[in-house]
Design a protein around this motif. Structure first.
Motif, PDB file in Angstrom:
ATOM      1  N   GLU A 377       8.386  10.024  20.541  1.00 33.05           N
ATOM      2  CA  GLU A 377       7.020  10.500  21.377  1.00 33.05           C
ATOM      3  C   GLU A 377       7.300  10.773  22.814  1.00 33.05           C
ATOM      4  N   TYR A 378       8.631  10.929  23.056  1.00 36.04           N
ATOM      5  CA  TYR A 378       8.923  11.675  24.312  1.00 36.04           C
ATOM      6  C   TYR A 378       8.463  12.749  24.743  1.00 36.04           C
ATOM      7  N   LYS A 379       8.004  12.876  25.954  1.00 33.67           N
ATOM      8  CA  LYS A 379       7.275  13.923  26.469  1.00 33.67           C
ATOM      9  C   LYS A 379       8.283  14.588  27.512  1.00 33.67           C
ATOM     10  N   TYR A 380       8.787  15.926  27.258  1.00 37.18           N
ATOM     11  CA  TYR A 380       9.858  16.525  28.224  1.00 37.18           C
ATOM     12  C   TYR A 380       9.284  17.323  29.563  1.00 37.18           C
ATOM     13  N   PRO A 381       9.331  16.537  30.496  1.00 38.63           N
ATOM     14  CA  PRO A 381       8.531  16.719  31.830  1.00 38.63           C
ATOM     15  C   PRO A 381       8.691  18.479  32.162  1.00 38.63           C
ATOM     16  N   HIS A 382       9.932  18.966  31.907  1.00 45.03           N
ATOM     17  CA  HIS A 382       9.947  20.189  32.454  1.00 45.03           C
ATOM     18  C   HIS A 382       9.100  21.416  31.552  1.00 45.03           C
ATOM     19  N   ILE A 383       8.583  21.299  30.444  1.00 41.12           N
ATOM     20  CA  ILE A 383       7.518  22.173  29.746  1.00 41.12           C
ATOM     21  C   ILE A 383       6.422  21.670  29.998  1.00 41.12           C
ATOM     22  N   TYR A 384       6.001  21.069  31.119  1.00 40.20           N
ATOM     23  CA  TYR A 384       4.608  20.780  31.665  1.00 40.20           C
ATOM     24  C   TYR A 384       4.516  21.380  33.049  1.00 40.20           C
ATOM     25  N   HIS A 387       6.230  20.549  36.235  1.00 40.20           N
ATOM     26  CA  HIS A 387       7.479  19.695  35.713  1.00 40.20           C
ATOM     27  C   HIS A 387       7.076  18.227  35.586  1.00 40.20           C
ATOM     28  N   TYR A 388       5.674  17.925  35.369  1.00 41.91           N
ATOM     29  CA  TYR A 388       5.354  16.531  35.478  1.00 41.91           C
ATOM     30  C   TYR A 388       4.367  16.217  34.098  1.00 41.91           C
ATOM     31  N   VAL A 389       4.361  15.081  33.550  1.00 40.17           N
ATOM     32  CA  VAL A 389       3.711  14.796  32.687  1.00 40.17           C
ATOM     33  C   VAL A 389       3.609  13.277  32.654  1.00 40.17           C
ATOM     34  N   GLU A 390       2.362  12.653  32.461  1.00 40.34           N
ATOM     35  CA  GLU A 390       2.374  10.972  32.542  1.00 40.34           C
ATOM     36  C   GLU A 390       2.693  10.625  31.301  1.00 40.34           C
ATOM     37  N   GLN A 391       3.751   9.382  31.458  1.00 38.65           N
ATOM     38  CA  GLN A 391       3.969   8.632  30.086  1.00 38.65           C
ATOM     39  C   GLN A 391       4.548   7.437  30.626  1.00 38.65           C
ATOM     40  N   GLN A 392       4.778   6.381  29.991  1.00 34.00           N
ATOM     41  CA  GLN A 392       5.207   5.009  30.378  1.00 34.00           C
ATOM     42  C   GLN A 392       6.948   5.095  30.243  1.00 34.00           C
ATOM     43  N   TYR A 393       7.642   4.752  31.483  1.00 39.18           N
ATOM     44  CA  TYR A 393       8.933   4.585  31.572  1.00 39.18           C
ATOM     45  C   TYR A 393       9.316   3.223  31.673  1.00 39.18           C
ATOM     46  N   ASN A 397       6.909  -5.448  29.272  1.00 38.55           N
ATOM     47  CA  ASN A 397       6.746  -6.277  30.303  1.00 38.55           C
ATOM     48  C   ASN A 397       6.623  -6.332  31.512  1.00 38.55           C
ATOM     49  N   ILE A 398       6.769  -5.286  32.163  1.00 38.62           N
ATOM     50  CA  ILE A 398       6.736  -4.989  33.530  1.00 38.62           C
ATOM     51  C   ILE A 398       6.073  -3.395  33.735  1.00 38.62           C
ATOM     52  N   ARG A 399       5.375  -3.035  32.709  1.00 36.60           N
ATOM     53  CA  ARG A 399       4.845  -1.662  32.792  1.00 36.60           C
ATOM     54  C   ARG A 399       4.074  -1.181  34.082  1.00 36.60           C
ATOM     55  N   ASP A 400       3.386  -2.001  34.650  1.00 40.10           N
ATOM     56  CA  ASP A 400       2.670  -1.778  35.979  1.00 40.10           C
ATOM     57  C   ASP A 400       3.299  -2.134  37.129  1.00 40.10           C
ATOM     58  N   THR A 401       4.575  -2.555  37.142  1.00 37.96           N
ATOM     59  CA  THR A 401       5.298  -2.959  38.319  1.00 37.96           C
ATOM     60  C   THR A 401       5.500  -1.851  39.346  1.00 37.96           C
ATOM     61  N   LYS A 402       5.400  -2.130  40.465  1.00 40.19           N
ATOM     62  CA  LYS A 402       5.815  -1.045  41.500  1.00 40.19           C
ATOM     63  C   LYS A 402       6.761  -1.496  42.530  1.00 40.19           C
ATOM     64  N   TYR A 403       8.157  -0.898  42.580  1.00 43.72           N
ATOM     65  CA  TYR A 403       8.849  -1.258  43.191  1.00 43.72           C
ATOM     66  C   TYR A 403       9.146  -0.556  44.276  1.00 43.72           C
ATOM     67  N   TYR A 404       8.642   0.772  44.333  1.00 39.93           N
ATOM     68  CA  TYR A 404       8.993   1.793  45.522  1.00 39.93           C
ATOM     69  C   TYR A 404       7.769   1.726  46.192  1.00 39.93           C
ATOM     70  N   LYS A 405       7.669   1.721  47.460  1.00 39.55           N
ATOM     71  CA  LYS A 405       6.500   2.072  48.102  1.00 39.55           C
ATOM     72  C   LYS A 405       7.128   3.200  49.064  1.00 39.55           C
ATOM     73  N   PHE A 406       6.277   4.216  49.277  1.00 40.13           N
ATOM     74  CA  PHE A 406       6.566   5.209  50.389  1.00 40.13           C
ATOM     75  C   PHE A 406       6.438   4.717  51.636  1.00 40.13           C
ATOM     76  N   GLY A 407       7.588   4.972  52.465  1.00 40.60           N
ATOM     77  CA  GLY A 407       7.675   4.789  53.913  1.00 40.60           C
ATOM     78  C   GLY A 407       6.636   5.490  54.622  1.00 40.60           C
ATOM     79  N   ASP A 408       6.337   5.126  55.958  1.00 39.10           N
ATOM     80  CA  ASP A 408       5.335   5.869  56.429  1.00 39.10           C
ATOM     81  C   ASP A 408       5.893   6.932  57.586  1.00 39.10           C
ATOM     82  N   ASN A 409       7.222   7.203  57.289  1.00 35.44           N
ATOM     83  CA  ASN A 409       7.795   8.320  57.843  1.00 35.44           C
ATOM     84  C   ASN A 409       7.605   9.654  57.361  1.00 35.44           C
TER      85      ASN A 409
END
Length: 427
Positions: A377-384, A387-393, A397-409
């Motif tokens: 069920e993998y969606k290849y982003p480059h054909i969308y 170059h983006y399509v929403e899917q779970q990566y 167990n941690i599907r909604d975790t956010k590690y990266y937060k954009f800096g204010d620069n």
């Protein structure tokens, strides 16, 4: 007849006499065990000058029974290697050959590869030394057949002990019948000002004594002032193992992080004055990634270029590209978003059951993968579009975790605006 230099006259003849490198040749450490068992593999000794690489190689050669050949890669050629190969299987090399190759980074690929056949069949045991990172300068074929041992700058206290041993030798030989009165401050200064290089410290001692004159009582005195003149360096307080070392490094990074180029250059000057090139270079690369980060992604490439230039030039010229790197980092925009992201991710890895890789992301390049549901069920982003399509990566167990937060620069906010625009199309 020319006199043998002092560093060569007191070169250790056993592992117990070697100063420094206790992480390699201390009791129970791996290199010591190898040497004592007389089972010598192909090895690469990596580290700065004057820290014992050649000395340890000499000690090994004295224990193996193999015929020792020495080459310096700055002047040697393939013809020199062929001459060594010609002695194999002869009376001159019945037990094989131990080749000590100094500065191996100066050998090109063809020269290094000419050794491979004989390294593999055991007829040549290679001990190569280099001041450069072998993972960058030694070809993979040679590297994969060798064990890399990193030699480190020698600590001040251990260099002082080497100087004291040299003084005792000089009392017995060159200054027999004289009294050598050398202050502890003078020895300490020589040890501190050599940048962890034992050979340099011993050369300073020899020069200081050559300049000294005996008084009427046949006493040769050496003061701190004499040592400063001989080393051409200022006597500064800088203990590599103590608070001063870490305080200066801490102030150095905090000044860069705080965008104060004047303070940053001041602490750089302190570190350079102590000859601590390695700590400066390492810390600069850390700061480029940790403190400037994605606010100016090109910073780390620029710093790496400045560091490489500094290491190639050596001191004193190295201070110029290092100052360039420090001022650039201090005046650059700042972001620690990448550092915070990896710190948070590592915390989860260490403390949570994060779960398995989602099935659609698993490797599907083998027969039977589809039967396992891998990649189906993998969606290849480059054909969308875009170059983006929403899917779970992330794992479930941690599907909604956010590690990266954009800096204010500006750089990260520009990226955020772009992805906000692209991803909203999917909503």
């Amino acid at each position: 007849m020319a006199k043998t230099p002092l560093p060569d006259r007191i070169r250790p003849q056993s592992l117990d006499e070697v100063v420094g490198q206790k992480h390699l040749i201390g009791e129970g450490k791996i290199l010591r065990k190898i040497i004592e068992n007389n089972e010598i593999p192909n090895m690469i000794f990596y580290g700065p000058s004057g820290v014992g690489k050649t000395t340890v190689a000499n000690i090994i050669s004295g224990r193996t029974g193999k015929t020792l050949h020495r080459l310096n890669a700055t002047t040697a050629s393939v013809a020199d290697i062929k001459n060594i190969v010609a002695t194999l299987d002869s009376f001159l090399a019945m037990d094989g050959v131990l080749l000590y190759l100094d500065e191996i980074q100066h050998f090109n690929k063809k020269q290094q590869q000419s050794l491979l056949e004989f390294m593999e069949n055991g007829k040549i045991t290679l001990i190569a030394s280099t001041t450069e990172n072998p993972y960058f300068y030694v070809y993979n074929a040679v590297l994969s057949r060798s064990v890399v041992f990193e030699f480190k700058s020698v600590e001040v206290e251990e260099i002082e002990s080497a100087l004291e041993r040299a003084v005792e030798l000089l009392k017995q030989e060159d200054y027999a019948g004289f009294c050598i009165d050398i202050s502890q401050d003078a020895l300490c200064h020589m040890a501190q000002s050599c940048g962890g290089d034992v050979r340099k410290a011993l050369n300073s001692l020899e020069l200081t004594l050559l300049a000294a004159k005996a008084d009427s009582g046949r006493t040769v005195s050496v003061t701190l002032e004499d040592a400063v003149q001989a080393t051409q360096r200022k006597a500064i307080r800088y203990d590599r193992d103590g608070d001063s070392h870490y305080d200066i490094l801490s102030a150095f990074q905090k000044s860069v992080r705080g965008s104060d180029p004047d303070a940053a250059v001041h602490y750089l000057a302190r570190l350079i004055s102590a000859g601590d090139l390695q700590s400066v270079c390492r810390r600069l690369i850390v700061m480029a990634a940790e403190d400037i980060g994605l606010a100016y992604p090109q910073a780390i490439a620029i710093v790496k270029a400045c560091v490489d230039s500094a290491l190639q030039l050596g001191l004193p010229e190295a201070r110029i590209p290092l100052a360039q790197a420090v001022i650039m980092l201090a005046t650059a925009p700042k972001s620690n978003s990448a550092a915070e992201a990896i710190f948070a991710a590592m915390t989860d890895i260490e403390n949570k059951d994060t779960g398995d890789v989602p099935a659609h992301l698993k490797d599907s390049h083998y027969g039977g993968a589809s039967k396992l549901g891998h990649g189906n069920e993998y969606k290849y982003p480059h054909i969308y579009p875009d170059h983006y399509v929403e899917q779970q990566y992330l794992p479930d167990n941690i599907r909604d975790t956010k590690y990266y937060k954009f800096g204010d620069n500006k750089t990260e906010q520009t990226a955020k605006a772009y992805w906000d625009k692209i991803k909203k199309k999917e909503d």
